[in-house]
Design a protein around this motif. Structure first.
Motif, PDB file in Angstrom:
ATOM      1  N   LEU A  81     -33.725  71.250 -81.909  1.00  0.00           N
ATOM      2  CA  LEU A  81     -34.937  72.082 -81.972  1.00  0.00           C
ATOM      3  C   LEU A  81     -35.864  72.006 -80.423  1.00  0.00           C
ATOM      4  O   LEU A  81     -36.270  72.882 -80.110  1.00  0.00           O
ATOM      5  N   MET A  82     -35.883  70.694 -79.918  1.00  0.00           N
ATOM      6  CA  MET A  82     -36.673  70.579 -78.837  1.00  0.00           C
ATOM      7  C   MET A  82     -36.092  69.820 -77.815  1.00  0.00           C
ATOM      8  O   MET A  82     -35.898  68.482 -77.845  1.00  0.00           O
ATOM      9  N   PRO A  83     -35.149  70.499 -77.007  1.00  0.00           N
ATOM     10  CA  PRO A  83     -34.122  69.573 -76.103  1.00  0.00           C
ATOM     11  C   PRO A  83     -34.826  68.879 -75.176  1.00  0.00           C
ATOM     12  O   PRO A  83     -34.209  67.956 -74.353  1.00  0.00           O
ATOM     13  N   GLY A  84     -36.158  69.087 -74.783  1.00  0.00           N
ATOM     14  CA  GLY A  84     -36.728  68.514 -73.645  1.00  0.00           C
ATOM     15  C   GLY A  84     -36.599  68.749 -72.548  1.00  0.00           C
ATOM     16  O   GLY A  84     -35.760  69.634 -72.194  1.00  0.00           O
ATOM     17  N   PRO A  85     -37.010  68.116 -71.407  1.00  0.00           N
ATOM     18  CA  PRO A  85     -36.836  68.359 -69.877  1.00  0.00           C
ATOM     19  C   PRO A  85     -35.418  67.878 -69.580  1.00  0.00           C
ATOM     20  O   PRO A  85     -34.746  67.104 -70.344  1.00  0.00           O
ATOM     21  N   HIS A  86     -35.056  68.447 -68.345  1.00  0.00           N
ATOM     22  CA  HIS A  86     -33.607  68.258 -67.908  1.00  0.00           C
ATOM     23  C   HIS A  86     -33.467  66.643 -67.537  1.00  0.00           C
ATOM     24  O   HIS A  86     -34.548  66.085 -67.135  1.00  0.00           O
ATOM     25  N   GLU A 107     -21.415  77.609 -67.718  1.00  0.00           N
ATOM     26  CA  GLU A 107     -21.893  76.452 -67.557  1.00  0.00           C
ATOM     27  C   GLU A 107     -22.522  76.076 -66.239  1.00  0.00           C
ATOM     28  O   GLU A 107     -22.756  74.872 -66.194  1.00  0.00           O
ATOM     29  N   SER A 108     -23.008  77.090 -65.361  1.00  0.00           N
ATOM     30  CA  SER A 108     -23.377  76.915 -64.348  1.00  0.00           C
ATOM     31  C   SER A 108     -25.028  76.502 -64.209  1.00  0.00           C
ATOM     32  O   SER A 108     -25.323  75.663 -63.546  1.00  0.00           O
ATOM     33  N   GLY A 109     -25.440  76.729 -65.079  1.00  0.00           N
ATOM     34  CA  GLY A 109     -26.983  76.381 -65.316  1.00  0.00           C
ATOM     35  C   GLY A 109     -27.509  75.678 -66.493  1.00  0.00           C
ATOM     36  O   GLY A 109     -28.493  75.734 -66.958  1.00  0.00           O
ATOM     37  N   LEU A 110     -26.419  74.873 -67.152  1.00  0.00           N
ATOM     38  CA  LEU A 110     -26.709  74.166 -68.518  1.00  0.00           C
ATOM     39  C   LEU A 110     -28.013  73.022 -68.379  1.00  0.00           C
ATOM     40  O   LEU A 110     -27.752  72.504 -67.537  1.00  0.00           O
ATOM     41  N   LEU A 111     -28.669  73.134 -69.407  1.00  0.00           N
ATOM     42  CA  LEU A 111     -29.636  72.181 -69.509  1.00  0.00           C
ATOM     43  C   LEU A 111     -28.977  70.667 -69.825  1.00  0.00           C
ATOM     44  O   LEU A 111     -28.229  70.769 -70.616  1.00  0.00           O
ATOM     45  N   LEU A 112     -29.262  69.657 -69.155  1.00  0.00           N
ATOM     46  CA  LEU A 112     -28.901  68.357 -69.775  1.00  0.00           C
ATOM     47  C   LEU A 112     -30.079  67.632 -70.584  1.00  0.00           C
ATOM     48  O   LEU A 112     -31.045  67.285 -70.087  1.00  0.00           O
ATOM     49  N   THR A 113     -29.850  67.268 -71.880  1.00  0.00           N
ATOM     50  CA  THR A 113     -30.707  66.667 -72.685  1.00  0.00           C
ATOM     51  C   THR A 113     -30.596  65.200 -72.690  1.00  0.00           C
ATOM     52  O   THR A 113     -29.484  64.516 -72.266  1.00  0.00           O
ATOM     53  N   HIS A 114     -31.824  64.476 -72.878  1.00  0.00           N
ATOM     54  CA  HIS A 114     -31.704  62.976 -72.936  1.00  0.00           C
ATOM     55  C   HIS A 114     -30.663  62.627 -74.116  1.00  0.00           C
ATOM     56  O   HIS A 114     -30.440  63.230 -75.184  1.00  0.00           O
ATOM     57  N   PRO A 115     -29.718  61.461 -73.886  1.00  0.00           N
ATOM     58  CA  PRO A 115     -28.748  61.094 -74.858  1.00  0.00           C
ATOM     59  C   PRO A 115     -29.384  60.728 -76.260  1.00  0.00           C
ATOM     60  O   PRO A 115     -28.782  60.959 -77.307  1.00  0.00           O
ATOM     61  N   SER A 116     -30.994  60.305 -76.293  1.00  0.00           N
ATOM     62  CA  SER A 116     -31.420  59.888 -77.603  1.00  0.00           C
ATOM     63  C   SER A 116     -31.818  60.961 -78.244  1.00  0.00           C
ATOM     64  O   SER A 116     -31.531  61.331 -79.731  1.00  0.00           O
ATOM     65  N   ILE A 117     -31.928  62.307 -77.616  1.00  0.00           N
ATOM     66  CA  ILE A 117     -32.131  63.479 -78.406  1.00  0.00           C
ATOM     67  C   ILE A 117     -30.817  64.055 -79.116  1.00  0.00           C
ATOM     68  O   ILE A 117     -30.610  64.433 -79.947  1.00  0.00           O
ATOM     69  N   ARG A 129     -26.320  64.637 -83.745  1.00  0.00           N
ATOM     70  CA  ARG A 129     -24.935  64.619 -83.643  1.00  0.00           C
ATOM     71  C   ARG A 129     -24.083  65.406 -84.460  1.00  0.00           C
ATOM     72  O   ARG A 129     -23.028  65.929 -84.201  1.00  0.00           O
ATOM     73  N   ARG A 130     -24.756  66.193 -85.567  1.00  0.00           N
ATOM     74  CA  ARG A 130     -24.100  66.976 -86.527  1.00  0.00           C
ATOM     75  C   ARG A 130     -23.956  68.408 -85.878  1.00  0.00           C
ATOM     76  O   ARG A 130     -22.854  69.067 -86.208  1.00  0.00           O
ATOM     77  N   SER A 131     -24.413  68.434 -84.670  1.00  0.00           N
ATOM     78  CA  SER A 131     -24.350  69.834 -84.186  1.00  0.00           C
ATOM     79  C   SER A 131     -23.573  69.801 -82.759  1.00  0.00           C
ATOM     80  O   SER A 131     -23.571  70.760 -81.863  1.00  0.00           O
ATOM     81  N   ARG A 132     -23.061  68.617 -82.651  1.00  0.00           N
ATOM     82  CA  ARG A 132     -22.204  68.491 -81.441  1.00  0.00           C
ATOM     83  C   ARG A 132     -21.076  69.177 -81.216  1.00  0.00           C
ATOM     84  O   ARG A 132     -20.648  69.729 -82.253  1.00  0.00           O
ATOM     85  N   LEU A 133     -20.540  69.783 -80.145  1.00  0.00           N
ATOM     86  CA  LEU A 133     -19.574  70.637 -79.857  1.00  0.00           C
ATOM     87  C   LEU A 133     -18.132  70.010 -79.814  1.00  0.00           C
ATOM     88  O   LEU A 133     -18.077  68.858 -79.182  1.00  0.00           O
ATOM     89  N   ALA A 134     -17.083  70.692 -80.278  1.00  0.00           N
ATOM     90  CA  ALA A 134     -15.716  70.369 -79.938  1.00  0.00           C
ATOM     91  C   ALA A 134     -15.020  71.384 -79.264  1.00  0.00           C
ATOM     92  O   ALA A 134     -15.266  72.452 -79.394  1.00  0.00           O
ATOM     93  N   ILE A 183     -25.961  72.095 -79.050  1.00  0.00           N
ATOM     94  CA  ILE A 183     -26.379  73.487 -79.035  1.00  0.00           C
ATOM     95  C   ILE A 183     -28.146  73.393 -79.083  1.00  0.00           C
ATOM     96  O   ILE A 183     -28.589  72.484 -79.518  1.00  0.00           O
ATOM     97  N   THR A 184     -28.873  74.476 -79.081  1.00  0.00           N
ATOM     98  CA  THR A 184     -30.048  74.524 -79.604  1.00  0.00           C
ATOM     99  C   THR A 184     -30.434  75.159 -80.753  1.00  0.00           C
ATOM    100  O   THR A 184     -29.227  75.757 -81.449  1.00  0.00           O
ATOM    101  N   GLN A 185     -31.377  75.356 -81.250  1.00  0.00           N
ATOM    102  CA  GLN A 185     -31.589  75.858 -82.738  1.00  0.00           C
ATOM    103  C   GLN A 185     -31.287  77.279 -82.739  1.00  0.00           C
ATOM    104  O   GLN A 185     -31.409  77.887 -83.820  1.00  0.00           O
ATOM    105  N   ASP A 186     -31.151  77.817 -81.515  1.00  0.00           N
ATOM    106  CA  ASP A 186     -31.052  79.478 -81.445  1.00  0.00           C
ATOM    107  C   ASP A 186     -29.531  79.580 -81.652  1.00  0.00           C
ATOM    108  O   ASP A 186     -29.178  80.920 -81.339  1.00  0.00           O
ATOM    109  N   THR A 187     -28.514  78.750 -81.888  1.00  0.00           N
ATOM    110  CA  THR A 187     -27.127  79.098 -81.579  1.00  0.00           C
ATOM    111  C   THR A 187     -26.524  78.312 -82.807  1.00  0.00           C
ATOM    112  O   THR A 187     -27.051  77.356 -83.238  1.00  0.00           O
ATOM    113  N   ALA A 188     -25.526  78.901 -83.667  1.00  0.00           N
ATOM    114  CA  ALA A 188     -24.899  78.360 -84.572  1.00  0.00           C
ATOM    115  C   ALA A 188     -23.182  77.963 -84.246  1.00  0.00           C
ATOM    116  O   ALA A 188     -22.869  78.855 -83.464  1.00  0.00           O
ATOM    117  N   ARG A 189     -22.938  76.765 -84.798  1.00  0.00           N
ATOM    118  CA  ARG A 189     -21.727  76.443 -84.486  1.00  0.00           C
ATOM    119  C   ARG A 189     -20.733  76.586 -85.637  1.00  0.00           C
ATOM    120  O   ARG A 189     -21.222  76.265 -86.758  1.00  0.00           O
TER     121      ARG A 189
END
Length: 181
Positions: A40-45, A65-75, A80-85, A112-118
């Protein structure tokens, strides 16, 4: 009334070969990885963070993949349920709906963010076939029909799970069609 050609049957999504089935997207995914949206809230880079795929990163059937945001590992850890494979399929569900991409090996473990379904295709189902099925006119029309809202347009995750796809019975036929496309 359209005439049904020999070897075909009329379904809710149109004319399909007799030996194909009409199936919900929800029934095409692994039970241990249900269709879901992400953070929901990926936070700052965060320089040492986990890559997060947003709607703007998905276009022309792939993830840029050129401009992907990197979120804090704790977020990421909280989602974990929405991690990608690798091989997962992504569908944009807010803002611009209906964009589809396949997750490359380089993004295994991303999120992924809340705006994308896996959607993680089930074993025995050809992921490439499902990728093309999600791009098909009848699936895109269903997405458009379920996209609602004024300020921010979106499709509910339940409606994503209920998307109807046409599926050849055999994985080898799915692979042959995907290869031809």
């Amino acid at each position: 009334v359209m005439e049904v050609r020999a070897g075909y049957k009329q379904t809710d999504i149109g004319m399909i070969p007799e030996d194909w089935k009409v199936i919900l997207l929800d029934d095409c995914v692994r039970r241990d990885a249900p269709i879901c949206y992400g953070i929901l809230m990926p936070g700052p880079h965060c320089n040492d963070g986990v890559p997060v795929v947003k709607v703007r990163d998905i276009f022309e059937g792939r993830v840029d993949e050129s401009g992907l945001l990197l979120t804090h590992p704790s977020i990421d850890d909280a989602y974990r349920r929405s991690r990608l494979a690798a091989g997962d399929l992504l569908v944009t569900i807010r803002g611009t709906t209906g964009r589809v991409a396949s997750v490359p090996a380089s993004l295994d473990g991303a999120n992924i963010t809340q705006d994308t379904a896996r959607a993680r295709p089930s074993t025995g189902l050809d992921a490439q076939y499902l990728y093309f099925a999600l791009h098909s006119e009848h699936v895109q029309r269903q997405i458009a029909l379920h996209t609602i809202g004024q300020a921010v347009r979106g499709i509910n995750i339940r409606d994503v799970r209920d998307l109807v796809v046409a599926l050849p019975d055999s994985a080898s036929e799915q692979r042959a069609i995907a290869a031809a496309l």
